[in-house]
Structures are given as structure tokens and as C-alpha cells.
Design an enzyme around this catalytic site. Structure first.
Site, PDB file in Angstrom:
ATOM      1  N   TYR A  33      46.077  50.001  43.118  1.00 28.03           N
ATOM      2  CA  TYR A  33      45.231  49.540  42.003  1.00 28.03           C
ATOM      3  C   TYR A  33      45.733  48.177  41.511  1.00 28.03           C
ATOM      4  CZ  TYR A  33      43.732  48.876  37.221  1.00 28.03           C
ATOM      5  OH  TYR A  33      43.243  48.303  36.071  1.00 28.03           O
ATOM      6  N   SER A 115      44.272  44.006  27.311  1.00 29.39           N
ATOM      7  CA  SER A 115      43.004  44.458  27.908  1.00 29.39           C
ATOM      8  C   SER A 115      42.349  45.527  27.038  1.00 29.39           C
ATOM      9  CB  SER A 115      43.285  45.029  29.300  1.00 29.39           C
ATOM     10  OG  SER A 115      42.173  45.780  29.758  1.00 29.39           O
ATOM     11  N   TYR A 138      35.846  43.995  26.492  1.00 30.34           N
ATOM     12  CA  TYR A 138      34.702  44.448  27.293  1.00 30.34           C
ATOM     13  C   TYR A 138      33.776  45.172  26.326  1.00 30.34           C
ATOM     14  CZ  TYR A 138      37.059  43.990  31.893  1.00 30.34           C
ATOM     15  OH  TYR A 138      37.674  43.532  33.023  1.00 30.34           O
ATOM     16  N   THR A 164      35.595  38.489  28.849  1.00 34.99           N
ATOM     17  CA  THR A 164      35.572  38.388  30.313  1.00 34.99           C
ATOM     18  C   THR A 164      34.138  38.517  30.791  1.00 34.99           C
ATOM     19  OG1 THR A 164      37.778  39.346  30.401  1.00 34.99           O
ATOM     20  CG2 THR A 164      36.492  39.440  32.430  1.00 34.99           C
ATOM     21  N   ARG A 173      37.067  47.998  44.781  1.00 37.33           N
ATOM     22  CA  ARG A 173      38.413  47.841  45.335  1.00 37.33           C
ATOM     23  C   ARG A 173      38.614  49.030  46.261  1.00 37.33           C
ATOM     24  NH1 ARG A 173      39.248  47.101  39.218  1.00 37.33           N
ATOM     25  NH2 ARG A 173      37.915  45.265  39.097  1.00 37.33           N
ATOM     26  N   LYS A 262      36.570  34.073  29.792  1.00 38.03           N
ATOM     27  CA  LYS A 262      37.382  34.245  31.010  1.00 38.03           C
ATOM     28  C   LYS A 262      36.477  34.645  32.175  1.00 38.03           C
ATOM     29  CE  LYS A 262      41.285  37.081  32.692  1.00 38.03           C
ATOM     30  NZ  LYS A 262      40.673  38.170  33.479  1.00 38.03           N
ATOM     31  N   HIS A 286      39.175  36.856  38.365  1.00 39.79           N
ATOM     32  CA  HIS A 286      39.665  38.203  38.044  1.00 39.79           C
ATOM     33  C   HIS A 286      40.720  38.643  39.071  1.00 39.79           C
ATOM     34  CE1 HIS A 286      38.042  41.510  35.279  1.00 39.79           C
ATOM     35  NE2 HIS A 286      39.084  42.087  35.841  1.00 39.79           N
ATOM     36  N   GLY A 340      48.891  37.403  35.961  1.00 38.96           N
ATOM     37  CA  GLY A 340      48.528  38.814  35.980  1.00 38.96           C
ATOM     38  C   GLY A 340      49.560  39.611  36.764  1.00 38.96           C
TER      39      GLY A 340
HETATM   40  C1  LIG Z   1      45.753  45.666  37.817  1.00 42.29           C
HETATM   41  C2  LIG Z   1      44.917  44.631  37.153  1.00 42.29           C
HETATM   42  C3  LIG Z   1      44.099  44.967  36.089  1.00 42.29           C
HETATM   43  C4  LIG Z   1      43.322  43.995  35.451  1.00 42.29           C
HETATM   44  N1  LIG Z   1      42.577  44.336  34.352  1.00 42.29           N
HETATM   45  C5  LIG Z   1      41.875  43.380  33.702  1.00 42.29           C
HETATM   46  C6  LIG Z   1      41.161  43.689  32.525  1.00 42.29           C
HETATM   47  O1  LIG Z   1      41.165  44.819  32.048  1.00 42.29           O
HETATM   48  N2  LIG Z   1      40.446  42.688  31.932  1.00 42.29           N
HETATM   49  C7  LIG Z   1      40.406  41.410  32.438  1.00 42.29           C
HETATM   50  O2  LIG Z   1      39.759  40.539  31.868  1.00 42.29           O
HETATM   51  N3  LIG Z   1      41.106  41.093  33.540  1.00 42.29           N
HETATM   52  C8  LIG Z   1      41.837  42.034  34.176  1.00 42.29           C
HETATM   53  N4  LIG Z   1      42.556  41.711  35.288  1.00 42.29           N
HETATM   54  C9  LIG Z   1      42.529  40.320  35.776  1.00 42.29           C
HETATM   55  C10 LIG Z   1      43.683  39.518  35.164  1.00 42.29           C
HETATM   56  O3  LIG Z   1      43.496  39.338  33.799  1.00 42.29           O
HETATM   57  C11 LIG Z   1      43.787  38.133  35.842  1.00 42.29           C
HETATM   58  O4  LIG Z   1      42.536  37.510  35.819  1.00 42.29           O
HETATM   59  C12 LIG Z   1      44.286  38.236  37.272  1.00 42.29           C
HETATM   60  O5  LIG Z   1      45.280  39.227  37.391  1.00 42.29           O
HETATM   61  C13 LIG Z   1      44.845  36.906  37.728  1.00 42.29           C
HETATM   62  O6  LIG Z   1      45.240  36.966  39.060  1.00 42.29           O
HETATM   63  P1  LIG Z   1      46.756  37.258  39.507  1.00 42.29           P
HETATM   64  O7  LIG Z   1      46.961  38.707  39.396  1.00 42.29           O
HETATM   65  O8  LIG Z   1      46.775  36.760  40.904  1.00 42.29           O
HETATM   66  O9  LIG Z   1      47.652  36.482  38.564  1.00 42.29           O
HETATM   67  C14 LIG Z   1      43.336  42.659  35.933  1.00 42.29           C
HETATM   68  C15 LIG Z   1      44.171  42.322  37.002  1.00 42.29           C
HETATM   69  C16 LIG Z   1      44.961  43.286  37.603  1.00 42.29           C
HETATM   70  C17 LIG Z   1      45.868  42.878  38.734  1.00 42.29           C
END
Ligand SMILES: Cc1cc2nc3c(=O)[nH]c(=O)nc-3n(C[C@H](O)[C@H](O)[C@H](O)COP(=O)(O)O)c2cc1C
Length: 393
Positions: A33, A115, A138, A164, A173, A262, A286, A340
């Protein structure tokens, strides 16, 4: 060796070193995940790879005193040019989850973005951090639930909303479907049975998870008249939660503070976000988890910067794993970046101690990069320090 000892080991020298530790500590469903992306994971891979297409133009033999890593984002003076991005289900990676990450961010002088899909109450996350905390919204549960969350975020002292816009539906995924994430989160006990042997292979994680009471519902998504949204509702709720520009206008009426949009990947969406009153945008796909085969964030950055740089603060996220990535994005016009997975691997590996270590690795990376570039501050970085492929501009 447990996670905390492993991340303190001198062999953990870069962010990538947290990944195998996280993989060992948490079950496959949770690791995938965190680690995985949408469909063929083309954008997931490209986010990291594309940083290699940008090269530096250093100024050698320059005497530098102290390097200044500070940046100003939405009026906050941050000690570091990176913030922690919203990462859903952080509490599943480690019981400390969102509170631990926010605390580590605050202690390091940077901001944390919580988040909507948080296992901890937003009030506890804010109380845990000594730095600015933003709330990523969200529209799960509809406008009624969103309004309640906005009111609580305001009362708790959150400084900005992050909206977002790239989640019209949840991206597929594929690893989540193959490895039991769906069953772990929302399945019946019967559906979980095939995955129990894998959970038992990670006793440290399993004990923490059980002591934490398993997965709670979502304490920040309160459905009017019903209470916290149970996890079982999440996929359907996300599908019904697509944010439109009209929703953004509605959100602005309820939240008078700054809003970060975002998920911008084009100049057109960047201009639209400015017209709709965004104070900042994040150029983001994302982390390759939504629409696959969109460009890497760093590849999309020049177009968006060109369209909106003088009107709005431009952040970016996606693929940042090293200080060189942070510096490249800033040279190309980003004010700061969001990380992230760079901190989420560390959270999964060792909770708050892991996140603290990850931030420290990135901080020293950024400072070393500035010194090797011959530049005394983040504020002094500009396009002249990098070669960017001509086709990107
Ligand atoms: C496990 C996971 C959960 C995420 N959950 C959210 C979320 O709830 N809301 C959101 O806007 N972005 C979410 N993201 C996206 C991150 O905010 C971010 O855009 C992203 O991780 C950036 O890429 P990186 O992981 O390569 O740094 C999530 C990313 C990951 C890896």
C-alpha cells in the site's frame, strides 16, 4: 534488530535504506500500500527517474559560511525546504502514525500535512506538533462531514487547508488487490483468514497493531447524525468525493485561511487554481497512485511554474528521495517540496525515531548539496544552477 535500532545504524545513510527495513517490519499488504502505485506504475517509477534528467551547474571554489536552509511557505518561516505530505493510513504503518510524523516535523522546524484518511484525531495531531500543521481535505462523507472537519481544524489551530484535486475516483493500485490490503482494512474476519500467516510473520507490527486496537474508523470524517466513517466505507466514499472547482469555491466560503491546491500537472489547471483563490499549489501526481502515465512531477514543474509562478506559491511532490531532488525542484521554481514515501518508509520502519532520522538525512543532504553547488542559501537558488532538458520548457 528492531526497527528503532535498525534506523539508528550507521548503515542507514540514505532514504532508500529505510525501504527494506520497512518491508521487513510490516506485512506485505501494508508495505505494498505504501510502496505501490497505480496500474503499471509507470508514473511511480518516472517520478524518481526524471530527477536524473536534471543536472547541476556548480560554482566551485566559493567560500561559504553557514548555509541557510530556511524557506517561507504560506507566511510560515520553515527551517527546512521540505514539508511532510499527507499520507493516508499512517497509523497502519505504525501506531504513532500521524501524531508521530507531525511531532518529528515540528521538532525539525517544518510543517506536517494531515490526510483526511487519518487514524488519529486531528486535535491530537495538532497538539503533538510544535510546528505548523495543515489539513488535507477530501470530501468523503459529503459537504456535511467536510464542514465539520473544517470547523474542527480551525478550532484546533490548523494553518491551511490542502485540497487534493486528482482523486476523482481512487486509482487502482493493483498490489492492494493482490496482497490483501482491502481485506485487512475492510474485510470480514473470514476474508482476512488467508492473510493471517503473513501477519504472523511480522510479530512486532502485529503486537503494535493489536495493542492499538486494530484499525479504528476515521475520527476526522464524522457523518452527520451517524458518527465516524467506518473504514469499510472508504472506497465508495472516495469515489463519491471528487472535488470540483465549484466545491473549491464552497470550501473557500467555509475556510478563510490559505488553501493549497494539490494535484496540478498543467499550466491550465495551475491558472484555474489561481483564479479560484489558491494561495499555493502543489505540482503533484499523488506519488503515481492515481492516473498512471501522467508525467513525472518534476517534468510537469516548468510548465506550471511558467504559468503561475508570480501569482501563487508553487510546491511540488513526487519522487523526492534525496536532498539533490529537493534542490533541483527549488532551482526550477518550486518554493519547497513535499515528501511522502521518503518519511513514510521511515515511519513504517521505526515510528517517530525513523521519521526524525529521515528528516535529518534529507536536511544534511540538502546542506551538502548547497555547499557543493557553491550556494549559501535556499533563497539564492535559481535556474542558473541546473541544466533542464530543452523539451521540458
Ligand atoms: C501511502 C500513501 C498514502 C497517501 N495518501 C494521501 C492522502 O490521503 N491524501 C493526499 O492528498 N495524498 C496522499 N498521498 C500522496 C502524497 O501526499 C504525495 O503526493 C506523494 O506521496 C508524493 O510522492 P512520493 O511518495 O514519491 O514523495 C499518499 C501517498 C502515499 C505513498
Amino acid at each position: 534488530m528492531n526497527g528503532a535500532h535498525a534506523v539508528a545504524s550507521p548503515r542507514v545513510v540514505c532514504i532508500e535504506d529505510f525501504r527494506p527495513i520497512a518491508r521487513r517490519r510490516i506485512p506485505r499488504a501494508v508495505f505494498d500500500y505504501l510502496d505501490g502505485g497505480a496500474e503499471g506504475e509507470v508514473t511511480l517509477r518516472e517520478n524518481c527517474r526524471a530527477f536524473q534528467d536534471v543536472t547541476f551547474r556548480p560554482r566551485h571554489a566559493v567560500a561559504l559560511g553557514k548555509c541557510d536552509l530556511g524557506v517561507r511557505v504560506l507566511g510560515f518561516d520553515l527551517a527546512l525546504p521540505f514539508l511532510l505530505a499527507p499520507v493516508g493510513y499512517s497509523r497502519l504503518m505504525h501506531p504513532g502514525g500521524e501524531v508521530a510524523a507531525a511531532r518529528a516535523a515540528g521538532a525539525a522546524g517544518t510543517a506536517y500535512i494531515l490526510s483526511t484518511i487519518s487514524g488519529h484525531k486531528l486535535e491530537n495531531v495538532k497538539a503533538g506538533s510544535s510546528g505548523p500543521v495543515f489539513y488535507q481535505l477530501y470530501l468523503m462523507g459529503g459537504r456535511g462531514a467536510a464542514e465539520a472537519a473544517i470547523d474542527r481544524a480551525r478550532a484546533a489551530g490548523f494553518s491551511a487547508l490542502v485540497v487534493t484535486i486528482d482523486t476523482a475516483v481512487s486509482g487502482i493500485r493493483e498490489r492492494d488487490y493482490r496482497n490483501g490490503m482491502k481485506e485487512l482494512i475492510s474485510g470480514s474476519v473470514f476474508e482476512k483468514i488467508p492473510y493471517i500467516p503473513e501477519l504472523l510473520k511480522h510479530p512486532g507490527w502485529l503486537m503494535g497493531y493489536l495493542r492499538d486496537g486494530g484499525l479504528p474508523g476515521l475520527p476526522n470524517v464524522i457523518i452527520p447524525g451517524k458518527g465516524p466513517m467506518p473504514l469499510v466505507d472508504i472506497n465508495a466514499a472516495l469515489a463519491a468525493a471528487a472535488v470540483t472547482w465549484a466545491d473549491l469555491r464552497w470550501i473557500r466560503e467555509h475556510w478563510k485561511g490559505p488553501i493549497v491546491v494539490k494535484g496540478v500537472l498543467t499550466g491550465d489547471d495551475g491558472r484555474r487554481a489561481v483564479d479560484e483563490g489558491a494561495a499555493a499549489i502543489s505540482v503533484s501526481n499523488h506519488g503515481g497512485r492515481q492516473l498512471d502515465c501522467v508525467p513525472a512531477s518534476v517534468r510537469a514543474l516548468p510548465e506550471v511554474v511558467k504559468a503561475v509562478k508570480d501569482q501563487v506559491e508553487v510546491l511540488m511532490d513526487g519522487g523526492v528521495r534525496r536532498g539533490t531532488d529537493v534542490v533541483k525542484a527549488i532551482c526550477m521554481g518550486a518554493r519547497a517540496v513535499l515528501c511522502g514515501r521518503a518519511y513514510a518508509y521511515a515511519l513504517a520502519a521505526a515510528g517517530e525515531a525513523g521519521v526524525t532520522r529521515a528528516i535529518e538525512i534529507l536536511r544534511t543532504d540538502v546542506e551538502r548539496t548547497l555547499r557543493l553547488l557553491g550556494c549559501a542559501s535556499i533563497a539564492a537558488l535559481d535556474r542558473s544552477y541546473v541544466n533542464v532538458p530543452a523539451a521540458w520548457e
